[in-house]
Design an enzyme around this catalytic site. Structure first.
Site, PDB file in Angstrom:
ATOM      1  N   LYS A 121       0.559  -1.427  -0.284  1.00  0.00           N
ATOM      2  CA  LYS A 121      -0.006  -0.094   0.331  1.00  0.00           C
ATOM      3  C   LYS A 121       1.173   0.921   0.045  1.00  0.00           C
ATOM      4  O   LYS A 121       0.705   2.054  -0.855  1.00  0.00           O
ATOM      5  CB  LYS A 121      -0.895  -0.378   1.268  1.00  0.00           C
ATOM      6  CG  LYS A 121      -2.221   1.039   1.595  1.00  0.00           C
ATOM      7  CD  LYS A 121      -2.884   1.082   2.505  1.00  0.00           C
ATOM      8  CE  LYS A 121      -1.678   2.029   3.047  1.00  0.00           C
ATOM      9  NZ  LYS A 121      -3.038   2.383   4.759  1.00  0.00           N
ATOM     10  N   ASP A 139      -6.061   0.075   0.953  1.00  0.00           N
ATOM     11  CA  ASP A 139      -6.181   1.653   2.026  1.00  0.00           C
ATOM     12  C   ASP A 139      -7.680   0.423   2.286  1.00  0.00           C
ATOM     13  O   ASP A 139      -8.837  -0.176   1.325  1.00  0.00           O
ATOM     14  CB  ASP A 139      -5.739   2.321   1.975  1.00  0.00           C
ATOM     15  CG  ASP A 139      -7.463   3.005   1.840  1.00  0.00           C
ATOM     16  OD1 ASP A 139      -8.227   2.637   1.276  1.00  0.00           O
ATOM     17  OD2 ASP A 139      -7.512   4.551   2.683  1.00  0.00           O
TER      18      ASP A 139
END
Ligand code: SF4
Length: 210
Positions: A121, A139
């Site tokens: 991420k 996310d």
């Protein structure tokens, strides 16, 4: 509408809804975003933005932060939660940047991913926001929304969601699209309350109107 067509339609509608959506972590240098994104795990971006002010005032360069006492970093970042592990990762990461990359962030995904405390991420966020390269940032908002909308089917694992989105989202759209999903997830397709489908710009194409 197949998933690719649905993705294009969702991308266009969210562009109209949030034309200026970008990262809500504030930074003026790439390495600072790397620190902030580590602190943002299980913490709000708003809180991170406050905490890093004190951290970067005291340690304004990669070299300064790399040389800082880990216990002092922990003391400063404690309000973000998980202070011990975050301070340890930040310290190790800054040391690697100092010793191996001349104080700069490497420009390729694999090298960024290999930095201490940096997951997919974070590496994608850096690729998209710092280097303007294709990126999919999965996310919690992204994962919730793409499942509800029907862009993926019951996939919760962040890496699997990322891989599924690479198949249907044009690469150049990925980074902004993920930022817009965050904004939409906070404002409309919320996690903790019933989503506000009645005022959602996707409510005629979403697979899971609630
Ligand atoms: S229609 Fe409802 S469930 Fe679908 S994206 Fe909008 S708010 Fe979320």
């Amino acid at each position: 509408m197949n998933k690719k067509e649905l993705a294009l339609e969702v991308i266009e509608r969210l562009k109209n809804e949030y034309p200026d959506a970008d990262c809500t972590l504030e930074y003026d240098q790439a390495w600072k975003l790397l620190v902030s994104v580590r602190l943002a795990a299980q913490c709000t971006d708003a809180r991170v933005n406050v905490v890093v002010k004190g951290l970067f005032e005291k340690y304004p360069t990669v070299e300064a932060l790399a040389a800082a006492d880990v216990a002092d970093i922990e003391e400063i970042v404690r309000p973000c939660g998980l202070g011990k592990s975050k301070a340890r990762d930040i310290s190790k990461c800054m040391k690697v940047l100092r010793d191996e990359y001349n104080g700069k962030i490497p420009t390729d995904f694999k090298s960024i991913l290999s930095l201490p405390g940096v997951g997919r991420k974070s590496a994608n966020l850096i690729m998209g926001d710092v280097f303007g390269k294709p990126a999919i940032v999965t996310d919690t908002h992204c994962i919730r929304l793409v499942n509800r909308i029907g862009l993926v089917d019951g996939i919760k694992d962040p890496k699997k969601v990322e891989m599924a989105l690479w198949e249907i989202v044009p690469p150049e759209e990925g980074s902004d699209f993920c930022h817009r999903l965050v904004w939409h997830g906070r404002d409309v397709c919320t996690a903790r309350t019933k989503p506000h489908c009645e005022r959602c710009c996707l409510n005629d194409i979403c697979h899971q109107i609630i």
